[in-house]
Enzyme design. Structure first.
Site, short mmCIF file in Angstrom:
data_model
loop_
_atom_site.label_atom_id
_atom_site.label_comp_id
_atom_site.label_asym_id
_atom_site.label_seq_id
_atom_site.Cartn_x
_atom_site.Cartn_y
_atom_site.Cartn_z
N ASP A 135 2.76 -11.46 -7.60
CA ASP A 135 1.47 -11.65 -6.94
C ASP A 135 0.86 -12.89 -7.58
OD1 ASP A 135 -1.22 -11.61 -6.19
OD2 ASP A 135 -1.31 -9.41 -6.14
N TYR A 184 -2.92 -5.72 -9.71
CA TYR A 184 -4.05 -5.37 -8.84
C TYR A 184 -4.02 -3.86 -8.61
CZ TYR A 184 -6.61 -5.51 -4.33
OH TYR A 184 -7.49 -5.32 -3.29
N LYS A 217 -8.03 -14.67 -0.34
CA LYS A 217 -8.77 -15.30 -1.43
C LYS A 217 -8.85 -16.81 -1.17
CE LYS A 217 -9.01 -11.13 -2.77
NZ LYS A 217 -8.11 -10.45 -3.67
N ARG A 267 4.52 -10.61 19.20
CA ARG A 267 4.61 -10.00 17.87
C ARG A 267 5.50 -10.79 16.94
NH1 ARG A 267 7.05 -4.86 18.79
NH2 ARG A 267 8.94 -5.82 17.99
C1 LIG Z 1 -7.49 -9.15 -3.28
C2 LIG Z 1 -6.15 -9.08 -3.91
C3 LIG Z 1 -5.09 -8.48 -3.26
C4 LIG Z 1 -5.24 -7.77 -1.94
O1 LIG Z 1 -5.66 -8.59 -0.88
P1 LIG Z 1 -6.33 -7.87 0.39
O2 LIG Z 1 -6.33 -8.90 1.44
O3 LIG Z 1 -7.68 -7.43 -0.06
O4 LIG Z 1 -5.46 -6.70 0.72
C5 LIG Z 1 -3.86 -8.49 -3.87
N1 LIG Z 1 -3.69 -9.06 -5.08
C6 LIG Z 1 -4.69 -9.66 -5.73
C7 LIG Z 1 -4.43 -10.28 -7.06
C8 LIG Z 1 -5.96 -9.68 -5.18
O5 LIG Z 1 -6.96 -10.24 -5.85
#
Ligand SMILES: *Cc1c(COP(=O)(O)O)cnc(C)c1O
Length: 403
Positions: free
Chosen positions: A189, A117, A214, A64
């Site tokens: 973010d 988001y 992404k 872990r």
């Molecule tokens: C998709 C996304 C997230 C979340 O990612 P997940 O892996 O789907 O939880 C967070 N911030 C932004 C800007 C995103 O596009």
């Protein structure tokens, strides 16, 4: 979790990003010459002697807490971000929630950008609220004016630039400077830019978050989150991530590492193709506005140009007013653009969106239907042709509605 790596030990001249994403976080000599770090499965890690066990001398202690596969990705990302360390989480959203939990406690106040988001808002409005943490949403364009929103108990400011769906560019250095002067932790973010096109720590942001789902993954085949942090913020993130038992599978870490190797060339293509489609859309009679910060006409262009070194393939547009049936005809006619959430993979995507139901510090009232596009790695002429025929279907359905 990895500490700051020494990837630049080869010389004084820093390597270019495209070279670094290929080189970082792997050590073929350690694995019999295999180019990629193997997928290491394991919970138990054996110690050779009693003495090694009780003094925790092993490089790894327990599955872990990390293994060579996760460590390789952490090390590479920490170097790219310029962070003191990187923690990996099973999704982008969990990276956001763990980072917020690490720096906030009962009685604290959080300033959250209104254009975050959307699921980030549920972390604040449901989970943080339940723990006695209050959130105020702020206008993404507030800049240094954020100072007026700070209270005695404000402990963190969260940014996301550009804003989700509506693509507003924030003055990140201005907000980070205000926060630094008051000892407030900043989190961002940074999924849209990735650490290749914007480096939050360089402008004073403490915590830089990626939905690795992404562009780092880059193939729509993994959910992954990454939290890079510096100084005290890294100590807190490291502790909370460990205490809460957050871990990712070695398979997912390997997918993240594999995506990372081609990140620079993929992003360069997403930038070129995205901008070409955005410029073409701006000339279309069906389109009212294109929301893309690399367009000189975009309200965020000057700050984007100052702070970012590129744009990814994600942007939005506002159509001229048409009935919803015509919008539906447009989407249903698309053949190369898939309709689905997420983005950052090799494939093009299109979704309708409407922020008016949940934003609280800003008003979302565009003049027509809003569309978000992700421009993938397909041929641009093919993508334009697909959009062109979908516009034709839209106009045919709108018929006498003034199109
Ligand atoms: C998709 C996304 C997230 C979340 O990612 P997940 O892996 O789907 O939880 C967070 N911030 C932004 C800007 C995103 O596009």
């Amino acid at each position: 979790m990895a500490g700051r790596p020494t990837d630049d030990a080869t010389g004084d001249a820093p390597l270019a990003p495209a070279t670094r994403v290929v080189q970082l976080g792997r050590d073929p000599a350690r694995f019999d010459g295999f180019v990629n770090t193997p997928v290491v499965r394991g919970s138990t890690v054996l110690s050779p002697t009693y003495d090694d066990l009780i003094h925790h001398r092993g490089r790894y202690s327990y599955g872990r807490r990390g293994n060579p596969t996760t460590e390789g990705l952490e090390t590479a990302l920490a170097a790219l971000e310029g962070g003191d360390g990187v923690a990996l989480t099973p999704s982008g959203l969990s990276a956001i929630s763990i980072a917020l939990l690490a720096v906030l406690g009962a009685g604290d106040h959080l300033l959250m950008v209104d254009t975050a988001y959307a699921p980030t808002r549920r972390v604040c409005d449901v989970e943080l609220k339940r723990l006695g943490i209050e959130t105020t949403y702020y206008d993404p364009l507030v800049g240094a004016g954020i100072a007026a929103l700070i209270r005695d108990n404000t402990r963190a400011i969260f940014l996301e630039s550009p804003g989700s769906q509506s693509i507003e560019i924030q003055d990140v250095p201005a907000i980070a400077a205000v926060a630094r002067a008051r000892g407030i932790t900043t989190l961002i973010d940074n999924t849209w830019a990735t650490p290749l096109y914007f480096q939050p720590h360089k402008v004073g942001v403490d915590i830089s978050i990626q939905a690795g789902t992404k562009y780092i993954g880059g193939h729509a085949d993994v959910n992954l989150g990454t939290i890079s942090a510096v100084g005290e913020a890294w100590k807190k993130v490291h502790a909370t991530h460990g205490n809460m038992g957050i871990t990712i599978s070695p398979d997912d870490a390997a997918l993240g590492a594999r995506g990372l190797r081609t990140l620079a060339v993929r992003l360069a293509q997403h930038h070129r193709s995205g901008l070409e489609v955005a410029e073409w859309l701006a000339t279309r009679p069906e389109v009212s506005r294109v929301l893309h910060p690399a367009l000189p006409t975009d309200p965020g262009h000057a700050i984007w140009k100052r702070d970012f070194s590129g744009a990814c393939g994600l942007f939005s547009l506002i159509l001229k007013p048409v009935p919803e049936v015509a919008v539906a005809a447009f989407f249903d006619a698309l053949t190369l653009f898939g309709m689905g959430y997420s983005w950052g993979g090799y494939e093009s995507l299109a979704i309708p969106f409407n922020c008016s139901g949940y934003r609280t510090a800003t008003t979302w009232a565009p003049e027509g239907p809003a569309v978000r596009l992700h421009i993938g790695l397909e041929d641009v002429a093919d993508l334009k042709a697909d959009l062109d025929q979908a516009f034709a279907r839209m106009k045919a359905v709108a018929g006498g509605d003034g199109m």
